[in-house]
Design an enzyme around this catalytic site. Structure first.
Site, PDB file in Angstrom:
ATOM      1  N   SER A   1      -3.661  -5.287  -0.466  1.00 39.25           N
ATOM      2  CA  SER A   1      -4.355  -6.379   0.234  1.00 39.25           C
ATOM      3  C   SER A   1      -3.573  -6.901   1.430  1.00 39.25           C
ATOM      4  CB  SER A   1      -4.676  -7.513  -0.742  1.00 39.25           C
ATOM      5  OG  SER A   1      -3.521  -7.936  -1.428  1.00 39.25           O
TER       6      SER A   1
ATOM      7  N   CYS B   1     -10.178  -4.238  -7.010  1.00 42.10           N
ATOM      8  CA  CYS B   1      -8.719  -4.368  -6.999  1.00 42.10           C
ATOM      9  C   CYS B   1      -8.233  -5.132  -5.760  1.00 42.10           C
ATOM     10  CB  CYS B   1      -8.082  -2.994  -7.157  1.00 42.10           C
ATOM     11  SG  CYS B   1      -6.436  -3.097  -7.863  1.00 42.10           S
TER      12      CYS B   1
ATOM     13  N   HIS C   1     -10.298   0.013 -10.850  1.00 43.21           N
ATOM     14  CA  HIS C   1     -10.863   1.007  -9.926  1.00 43.21           C
ATOM     15  C   HIS C   1     -11.948   1.823 -10.612  1.00 43.21           C
ATOM     16  CE1 HIS C   1      -7.743   0.854  -6.707  1.00 43.21           C
ATOM     17  NE2 HIS C   1      -7.005   0.391  -7.699  1.00 43.21           N
TER      18      HIS C   1
ATOM     19  N   GLU D   1     -13.977   3.644  -9.078  1.00 44.69           N
ATOM     20  CA  GLU D   1     -14.154   4.845  -8.244  1.00 44.69           C
ATOM     21  C   GLU D   1     -13.141   5.939  -8.564  1.00 44.69           C
ATOM     22  OE1 GLU D   1     -12.641   2.183  -7.402  1.00 44.69           O
ATOM     23  OE2 GLU D   1     -10.994   2.644  -6.026  1.00 44.69           O
TER      24      GLU D   1
HETATM   25  N1  GLN Z   1      -1.378  -4.666  -5.901  1.00 45.76           N
HETATM   26  C1  GLN Z   1      -2.343  -4.491  -4.858  1.00 45.76           C
HETATM   27  C2  GLN Z   1      -2.464  -5.749  -4.004  1.00 45.76           C
HETATM   28  O1  GLN Z   1      -1.906  -6.734  -4.344  1.00 45.76           O
HETATM   29  C3  GLN Z   1      -3.689  -4.139  -5.427  1.00 45.76           C
HETATM   30  C4  GLN Z   1      -3.578  -2.826  -6.152  1.00 45.76           C
HETATM   31  C5  GLN Z   1      -4.755  -1.924  -6.008  1.00 45.76           C
HETATM   32  O2  GLN Z   1      -5.696  -2.144  -5.222  1.00 45.76           O
HETATM   33  N2  GLN Z   1      -4.696  -0.849  -6.731  1.00 45.76           N
HETATM   34  O3  GLN Z   1      -3.115  -5.725  -3.011  1.00 45.76           O
END
Ligand code: GLN
Length: 188
Positions: free
Chosen positions: A48, A78, A168, A170
Site C-alpha cells: 500500500s 489486501c 488474496h 485472486e
Molecule cells: N503488507 C502489505 C501492505 O501493508 C499488504 C500485503 C499484501 O497486499 N499482500 O500494504
C-alpha cells in the site's frame, strides 16, 4: 461488464485472469482517462505504501477517491483494503472512503503466508483464501456488514458498493468471491 484494475503495482495479472474467466472486459487503470465508463474497480494486493506514492505521482488519488465516493463499485484486496480504509493504524489513510479501521501486517510476524478455507456469509461453501503479510479490520462503522472472520479478526466486509478483504482471492482457483463482487456488488 467493464471492470478496471488499478495497475500501478501488485497482483494485477491474477485479477485480470479471474475477471476474464468471469467474462468481464478488463481495463488496466494506470491513468485518469482509464476511469470513465468503468462498471467497477479492483484495488489489488501489493504494497500500500508503494501504491500510495504511485497514485500521487500519477495524479490518481483524488480522481479515484471521487469516483468511489460517487458510487463506483470497488473491491479492495489486501493492500487494496488498506487503501479503502477510513483509518490505518499508526499512519495516514489513503482513499479513506470505507468506514473501517485497519491494522497492517497483522499476521506478518508469526508466519508470512498461508492458505485457509473460510466460511463467508452469502456464499455456500468455504472460500479459499491466501493471506500474505495481511492486514485485518479492527473496527467497522454501522453501515458495514462483516462477511468473514478468521481467528476472531474481521477479514472481509462490505459497505454498500464497497467490498474489502484482507486476503488474496485472486491467488487461488476459487472464482466465487470475484463473482460475488461482479454479480452482487457491481450489478446491484
Ligand atoms: N503488507 C502489505 C501492505 O501493508 C499488504 C500485503 C499484501 O497486499 N499482500 O500494504
Amino acid at each position: 461488464m467493464k471492470i478496471g484494475i488499478l495497475a500501478l503495482q501488485g497482483a494485477v495479472r491474477e485479477h485480470a485472469q479471474m475477471l476474464e474467466a468471469l467474462n468481464c472486459e478488463v481495463v488496466l487503470v494506470k491513468e485518469v482517462q482509464h476511469l470513465p465508463q468503468l462498471d467497477g474497480l479492483i484495488l489489488p494486493g501489493g504494497e500500500s505504501t508503494a501504491m500510495r506514492k504511485l497514485l500521487e505521482r500519477g495524479q490518481l488519488l483524488e480522481p479515484i477517491r471521487d469516483a468511489i465516493s460517487n458510487g463506483l463499485p470497488v473491491f479492495g484486496t489486501c493492500a487494496g483494503l488498506i487503501l479503502l480504509a477510513r483509518e490505518v493504524i499508526g499512519q495516514e489513510s489513503h482513499f479513506a472512503v470505507m468506514d473501517i479501521v485497519v491494522e497492517r501486517n497483522s499476521y506478518g510476524r508469526q508466519i508470512d503466508s498461508f492458505e485457509v478455507e473460510l466460511p463467508v456469509k452469502h456464499i455456500d461453501d468455504d472460500v479459499k483464501a491466501v493471506f500474505i503479510r495481511a492486514p485485518h479490520i479492527v473496527e467497522v462503522g454501522k453501515d458495514v456488514e462483516v462477511l468473514a472472520t478468521f481467528e476472531g479478526k474481521i477479514v472481509l466486509a462490505r459497505q454498500q458498493h464497497m467490498l474489502g478483504c484482507a486476503f488474496h482471492p485472486e491467488l487461488t482457483t476459487d472464482l466465487r468471491l470475484l463473482r460475488y463482487f461482479v454479480e452482487k456488488v457491481v450489478a446491484m
